[in-house]
Scaffold this motif. Structure first.
Motif, mmCIF file in Angstrom:
data_model
loop_
_atom_site.group_PDB
_atom_site.id
_atom_site.type_symbol
_atom_site.label_atom_id
_atom_site.label_comp_id
_atom_site.label_asym_id
_atom_site.label_seq_id
_atom_site.Cartn_x
_atom_site.Cartn_y
_atom_site.Cartn_z
ATOM 1 N N CYS A 1 -3.758 -15.820 -1.058
ATOM 2 C CA CYS A 1 -4.961 -15.201 -0.468
ATOM 3 C C CYS A 1 -6.218 -15.953 -0.885
ATOM 4 O O CYS A 1 -7.249 -15.860 -0.235
ATOM 5 C CB CYS A 1 -5.044 -13.745 -0.892
ATOM 6 N N GLU B 1 -1.779 -10.232 -5.472
ATOM 7 C CA GLU B 1 -1.120 -8.937 -5.223
ATOM 8 C C GLU B 1 0.386 -9.103 -5.029
ATOM 9 O O GLU B 1 1.180 -8.274 -5.437
ATOM 10 C CB GLU B 1 -1.750 -8.291 -3.986
ATOM 11 N N THR B 2 0.763 -10.196 -4.394
ATOM 12 C CA THR B 2 2.169 -10.399 -4.084
ATOM 13 C C THR B 2 3.005 -10.682 -5.324
ATOM 14 O O THR B 2 4.145 -10.238 -5.422
ATOM 15 C CB THR B 2 2.309 -11.602 -3.123
ATOM 16 N N CYS C 1 -8.387 -10.706 -2.761
ATOM 17 C CA CYS C 1 -7.060 -10.094 -2.840
ATOM 18 C C CYS C 1 -7.205 -8.808 -3.663
ATOM 19 O O CYS C 1 -7.664 -8.821 -4.807
ATOM 20 C CB CYS C 1 -6.094 -11.083 -3.499
ATOM 21 N N ASP C 2 -6.846 -7.732 -3.042
ATOM 22 C CA ASP C 2 -6.940 -6.354 -3.538
ATOM 23 C C ASP C 2 -7.796 -6.082 -4.786
ATOM 24 O O ASP C 2 -8.958 -5.749 -4.675
ATOM 25 C CB ASP C 2 -5.532 -5.819 -3.771
ATOM 26 N N THR D 1 -6.706 -13.287 2.828
ATOM 27 C CA THR D 1 -6.109 -12.018 2.403
ATOM 28 C C THR D 1 -5.288 -11.412 3.537
ATOM 29 O O THR D 1 -5.326 -11.883 4.673
ATOM 30 C CB THR D 1 -7.202 -11.004 2.039
ATOM 31 N N CYS D 2 -4.592 -10.336 3.225
ATOM 32 C CA CYS D 2 -3.890 -9.576 4.257
ATOM 33 C C CYS D 2 -4.872 -9.256 5.382
ATOM 34 O O CYS D 2 -6.040 -8.944 5.131
ATOM 35 C CB CYS D 2 -3.352 -8.276 3.672
ATOM 36 N N ALA E 1 -7.447 -5.090 0.566
ATOM 37 C CA ALA E 1 -8.331 -6.255 0.506
ATOM 38 C C ALA E 1 -9.455 -6.138 1.539
ATOM 39 O O ALA E 1 -10.641 -6.228 1.198
ATOM 40 C CB ALA E 1 -7.526 -7.528 0.750
#
Ligand code: FES
Length: 575
Positions: free
Chosen positions: A58, A90-91, A126-127, A198-199, A205
């Motif tokens: 991300c 996050e992943t 990222c989150d 990011t997502c 995020a």
């Protein structure tokens, strides 16, 4: 007319501008790196706190984006210094990035405090990186501007758009039901993440990047720019130029982060159909700023603000579409009458000035107040004997039939117990049962992992069941969906009522009434509690032990007790 600082007022002057032996050491060591007096003399030193890492997809672009920031800082007459900080992918980070949000907040605060810095550029997305960076910057109090990493491009599979997380859960469920082949699953793996960033659904995020812009801590429109769009590096350059001016203007976070700014941010969260995780982070950020925001505030504003962003998981589109539709500025224009437009922002202008002239280009992506995609806001806060301090549900992402429901519980003692049971072909379960997961909270997880979207039991998948009520003291990914009731406080690990739910107990939910009730008598609950022993924390040493000892409950933002508040912190002595 804003009073501007003079060079000798700069914080970095204490390190670099005096004539003592220590400043000789600081200057000689800067020369050792290759800098010269022209680099720093009379110039604001800007710390670029970069959460780039080689294992955070991300943030893969943030290494080169820091160069865009530096160019801007230099153009405006500042001295940029890049400082790496924990990346919190996050992943990859286990057991949960939530374990480390406060660590990043501490790192950010202490990096800024301990170095000769006058202002900060915070690079993340990222989150947990966004709240971690912002919490630390609030506590330190230097002028700071946030650069959102931006969402990745849409995923693609056979011409269908794929959304991070949301479509993983969706197609994984279909694979478990036997509707997706191994080859198709592999094609999805190849197509779902097509660029850095990011997502690209309205996960945590995207929600936190938008909230931070709505708070006034990022440039207008910055949070909606896809990471791979050339607007993104240009935005970084603008941020680099702007932070230098912010230092001269002494535009510190406390001048931006007012109660009205937090109200604006929560309203934007609701209109975005944002992640439930944002509640925890916003409460934590507000408490750092000395502003009392609680779950009641979210519920109160949720009733006033409809969902306008038609973005998954509550809606249909992705963040790339949201950008093409006009982005956050356009959505805030549609929300204009609900916002306090006088709030100050990092631009030195108000929110109202920042969104002036923005338009919605794709009305099916960003709806209006007269034509929302969901009449009430994204998040409802429920209370009752099962969650005395509250819990949350995202009604827009749930099957409406579960918003008023009474059913029998199937209780799982922890994640491993749940995973064993859920795959059983003979599990005694119907779609009306309520799945209950214990020990997924801040202390119990520990770190409040995103286990709250419990898998649908295998036995029901074949019957076509895709949603049911699931209750836990954990969180769920912002990309998740379904009738998931999360953040139950107090959590089971510390003896909250959730801990005493047994299979077969009846639970009643009424989202309209904001209630959650366990139909077990007080006397029986007291009997169950009397037989309970407090479990020992999982970690006996190190950061985990510190985490377990100091972490707060979900309704209080999960900050460490010793990091909260606004007690004055001395500047480091230079001897
Ligand atoms: Fe980084 Fe989703 S994994 S934002």
């Amino acid at each position: 007319m804003i009073a501007r600082k003079k060079p000798e007022d700069l914080r970095s002057h204490r390190w670099l501008g005096t004539a003592d032996m220590r400043s000789f050491g600081h200057r000689s060591r800067l020369r050792q790196i290759g800098y010269d007096a022209e680099d720093w003399t009379g110039k604001p030193v800007i710390g670029i706190i970069n959460t780039w890492s080689e294992i955070n997809p991300c943030h893969a672009h943030l290494r080169s984006r820091a160069d865009n920031v530096k160019r801007g800082v230099l153009q405006a007459g500042g001295f940029p210094i890049e400082l790496p900080a924990m990346s919190l992918s996050e992943t990859f980070v286990k057991p949960s990035t939530m374990m480390y949000r406060n660590m990043l907040a501490m790192e950010t605060e202490e990096l800024l405090r301990s170095h000769p810095l006058d202002g900060a550029v915070l690079m993340g997305g990222c989150d947990k990186t966004t709240p971690g960076l912002i919490m630390g910057a609030i506590s330190m109090g230097l002028p700071a501007i946030y650069i959102p990493a931006g969402p990745m491009l849409r995923g693609n599979w056979k011409g269908n758009f794929l959304g991070s997380g949301s479509d993983v859960w969706k197609y994984w469920t279909e694979k478990r039901a036997g509707n997706i082949s191994e080859d198709e699953w592999s094609e999805i793996e190849n197509g779902i993440a097509r660029s850095f960033g990011t997502c690209m659904v309205m996960g945590t995020a995207a929600t936190m990047m938008a909230i931070t812009e709505a708070l006034g801590m990022a440039l207008p429109g910055a949070s909606s720019i896809p990471a791979a769009d050339s607007n993104h590096p240009r935005m970084c350059g603008v941020a680099g130029r702007r932070i230098v001016e912010m230092v001269w203007e002494d535009l510190t976070p406390d001048k931006i982060l007012t109660p009205a700014a937090f109200d604006n941010a929560i309203k934007v969260h609701m209109a975005m159909g944002g992640s439930t995780n944002a509640i925890i982070h916003v409460v934590a950020m507000a408490r750092r700023a000395g502003i009392p925001v609680d779950m009641e505030k979210f519920d109160q504003l949720s009733r006033q603000i409809p969902v306008l962003a038609n973005v998954r998981p509550s809606g249909k589109y992705l963040m790339e579409d949201f950008f093409y539709a006009g982005g956050l500025r356009a959505m805030m224009q549609n929300l204009r009458e609900k916002l306090d437009l006088d709030c100050m922002t990092v631009t030195g202008k108000t929110i109202g000035e920042n969104i002036e002239g923005a338009h919605v280009h794709l009305p099916d992506v960003i709806h209006s107040l007269n034509d929302p995609i969901y009449a009430e806001g994204a998040t409802a806060v429920l209370k009752g004997n099962l969650a005395p301090n509250g819990c949350v549900i995202k009604p827009a992402a749930a099957d409406p039939r579960f918003l008023k429901h009474r059913g029998k519980a199937i209780a799982f003692e922890d994640y491993n117990h749940m995973m064993q049971e859920i795959e059983r072909d003979d599990l005694d379960v119907t779609p009306d049962h309520i799945l209950v997961l214990k020990n997924a909270g801040p202390k119990g997880g520990p770190g409040m992992p995103e286990w709250g979207m419990l898998p649908i039991p295998k036995r029901l998948l074949g019957q076509g069941v895709r949603d049911m009520i699931r209750i836990s003291d954990g969180r769920m990914s912002g990309t998740s969906y379904g009738a998931c009731i999360l953040h139950v406080a107090p959590e089971s690990f510390v003896g909250g009522p959730l801990n005493f739910v047994q299979t077969g107990d009846e639970i009643e939910i009424d989202v309209d009434k904001r209630s959650i009730h366990l139909h077990v008598s007080d006397a029986e609950l007291a009997r169950r509690k009397a037989a309970w022993k407090q479990p020992t924390p999982k970690y006996q040493r190190g950061y985990g032990a510190m985490f377990s000892e100091h972490i707060g409950q979900a309704d209080q933002g999960c900050d460490f007790d010793f990091l909260q508040g606004k007690a004055p912190m001395p500047e480091p002595e230079i001897h």
